[in-house]
Enzyme design. Structure first.
Site, PDB file in Angstrom:
ATOM      1  NE  ARG A  77      -4.152  -1.786   2.359  1.00 36.21           N
ATOM      2  CZ  ARG A  77      -4.954  -1.891   1.570  1.00 36.21           C
ATOM      3  NH1 ARG A  77      -5.012  -1.101   0.401  1.00 36.21           N
ATOM      4  NH2 ARG A  77      -6.143  -2.949   1.698  1.00 36.21           N
ATOM      5  N   GLY A 117      -8.057   3.026  -4.196  1.00 36.70           N
ATOM      6  CA  GLY A 117      -6.856   4.000  -4.107  1.00 36.70           C
ATOM      7  C   GLY A 117      -5.954   3.910  -5.300  1.00 36.70           C
ATOM      8  CB  THR A 118      -4.273   1.065  -6.845  1.00 38.11           C
ATOM      9  OG1 THR A 118      -3.839   0.336  -5.806  1.00 38.11           O
ATOM     10  CG2 THR A 118      -3.647   0.689  -8.098  1.00 38.11           C
ATOM     11  CG  ASP A 140     -13.241  -3.550  -0.486  1.00 37.59           C
ATOM     12  OD1 ASP A 140     -13.305  -4.444   0.226  1.00 37.59           O
ATOM     13  OD2 ASP A 140     -12.302  -2.642  -0.372  1.00 37.59           O
ATOM     14  NE  ARG A 175     -23.369 -19.294  22.367  1.00 35.10           N
ATOM     15  CZ  ARG A 175     -22.384 -19.961  22.461  1.00 35.10           C
ATOM     16  NH1 ARG A 175     -21.772 -20.490  21.424  1.00 35.10           N
ATOM     17  NH2 ARG A 175     -21.768 -20.391  23.470  1.00 35.10           N
ATOM     18  CG  MET A 182     -12.299  -7.626   5.114  1.00 39.48           C
ATOM     19  SD  MET A 182     -10.856  -7.941   4.538  1.00 39.48           S
ATOM     20  CE  MET A 182      -9.691  -7.898   5.547  1.00 39.48           C
ATOM     21  N   GLY A 183     -14.888  -5.045   3.313  1.00 43.36           N
ATOM     22  CA  GLY A 183     -15.566  -4.346   2.254  1.00 43.36           C
ATOM     23  C   GLY A 183     -15.362  -2.762   2.447  1.00 43.36           C
ATOM     24  CD  GLN A 287     -14.183 -11.618   4.575  1.00 44.30           C
ATOM     25  OE1 GLN A 287     -15.563 -11.132   4.202  1.00 44.30           O
ATOM     26  NE2 GLN A 287     -13.624 -10.841   5.511  1.00 44.30           N
TER      27      GLN A 287
END
Ligand code: F6P
Length: 361
Positions: A77, A117-118, A140, A175, A182-183, A287
């Protein structure tokens, strides 16, 4: 002799399934259709371009990698200031070093495979005078200008599988289970996985939740004789009272929560209000790991070969994508201009409501 065509390949940002399939697609098609081509694999994302660290890729580099997870080139990154500069950890502009490598290798084009971002930082490379073609990759699915990114479908498969498996243990113990997916700030992955695995409640960044409505959803299930509830929670899900905060205020609030995942905070609240046990499962980077699913292998191959075609036609400054089932390309400036969040009127949200899924709104 005819002049060489020299192409640099970069995988940047978080990895995902299908990167190697895309690398293979670009490489095999280039070697087949472009005369005198030389391909350079920049190591570890933009770092390779900054430090002129690369591998010369022989044809055999593109064999045997179709089904492999991760990226054979490595990734990283790289910080950037949106619309302004790509920088190092100390905030220094690294564009001169990147340009230097581009010129030193006498490149005709860079194929950059990356997420949101890329795409934005690749646009900065283009503005600095480099020929760039990008491919949209991310679990994402939040890149503007393409209906789908590679990596997404593989992550949906894994996330769905996690929720499938949680069902039996949730039922045995009566329960409530929160499965956090994620995402980033987009709800695509959670919505798709939630619907495909029959989650009872889905909490998305784009639909801020009201805790009382989430409790009402659990109570509703209990009244209708169901002893467990599964909540698919996007990592970017926000409560209603935080939805109107500015980006800066949200960032500060996140920091004050000491990065405790949203589902842990929510589970604690739900246990207090309902008196029922609530458990949390976070599959995290699982993931993004492992081999791409067949859909992603095909998609990444389509995207990679489309990039090679653009190079052959000397059409630079474009991102390859898919729209209505067709492979297309759009100006990189458009792709980098915004994030593709889930529209709240997306038909899939209605589909979910139609089968009784609650969104906590
Ligand atoms: O953008 C892909 C993604 O996996 C997001 O879903 C997640 O929020 C983020 O990357 C995690 O980043 P990292 O791998 O740097 O922890």
């Amino acid at each position: 002799m005819k002049r060489m065509t020299r192409v640099g390949l970069i995988t940047s940002g978080g990895d995902c399934q299908g990167l190697n399939a895309a690398i293979r697609g670009v490489g095999k098609a280039l070697l087949q259709y472009v005369d005198n081509v030389e391909i350079f694999g920049m190591r570890d994302g933009y770092r390779g371009l900054i430090e002129c660290d690369y591998d010369f890729m022989e044809p055999r580099a593109f064999s045997g990698i179709l089904t492999e997870g991760g990226t054979i080139l490595g990734t990283s990154r790289q910080p950037y200031i949106p619309g302004k500069a790509i920088v190092d950890e100390d905030g220094n502009n690294v564009m001169p070093a990147m340009l230097d490598t581009y010129n030193r290798l006498n490149l005709d084009c860079l194929v950059v495979m990356g997420g949101n971002g890329t795409q934005k930082s690749a646009k900065l490379l283009m503005d600095a005078g480099m020929n760039v073609i990008t491919l949209p990759k991310t679990i994402d699915n939040d890149i503007y200008g393409t209906d789908i990114t590679f990596g997404f479908q593989s992550a949906v498969d894994i996330a769905s599988n996690v929720i499938d498996y949680i069902h039996s243990t949730a039922s045995s113990h009566s329960r409530t289970f929160l499965v956090e997916l994620m995402g980033r700030d987009a709800g695509w992955l959670t919505l798709h996985a939630g619907i495909s695995s029959g989650a009872d409640i889905i909490l998305l960044p784009e639909i801020p939740y009201d805790i009382d409505k989430v409790v009402a959803g659990i109570e509703h299930r209990r009244r209708s004789g169901r002893n467990f509830t599964i909540i698919a929670v996007a990592e970017g899900a926000v409560p209603k009272n935080a939805a109107n905060l500015s980006e800066e205020e949200r960032r500060r609030q996140k920091e004050s929560d000491s990065h405790v995942p949203v589902s842990y905070r929510l589970a604690e609240q739900l246990e207090k209000i309902t008196g029922q046990e609530a458990r949390v499962t976070i599959p995290g980077h699982y993931q993004r790991g492992g081999p791409p699913c067949p859909y992603d292998r095909v998609l990444a191959t389509q995207f990679g070969t489309a990039a090679a075609r653009l190079i052959r036609q000397k059409q630079y400054g474009r991102m390859v994508g898919m729209r209505d089932g067709e492979i297309i390309s759009i100006p990189l400036a458009d792709a980098a201009s915004r994030t593709k969040f889930l529209p709240v009127d997306h038909p899939l949200i209605q589909t979910a409501r139609d089968v009784g899924i609650f969104f906590g709104d």
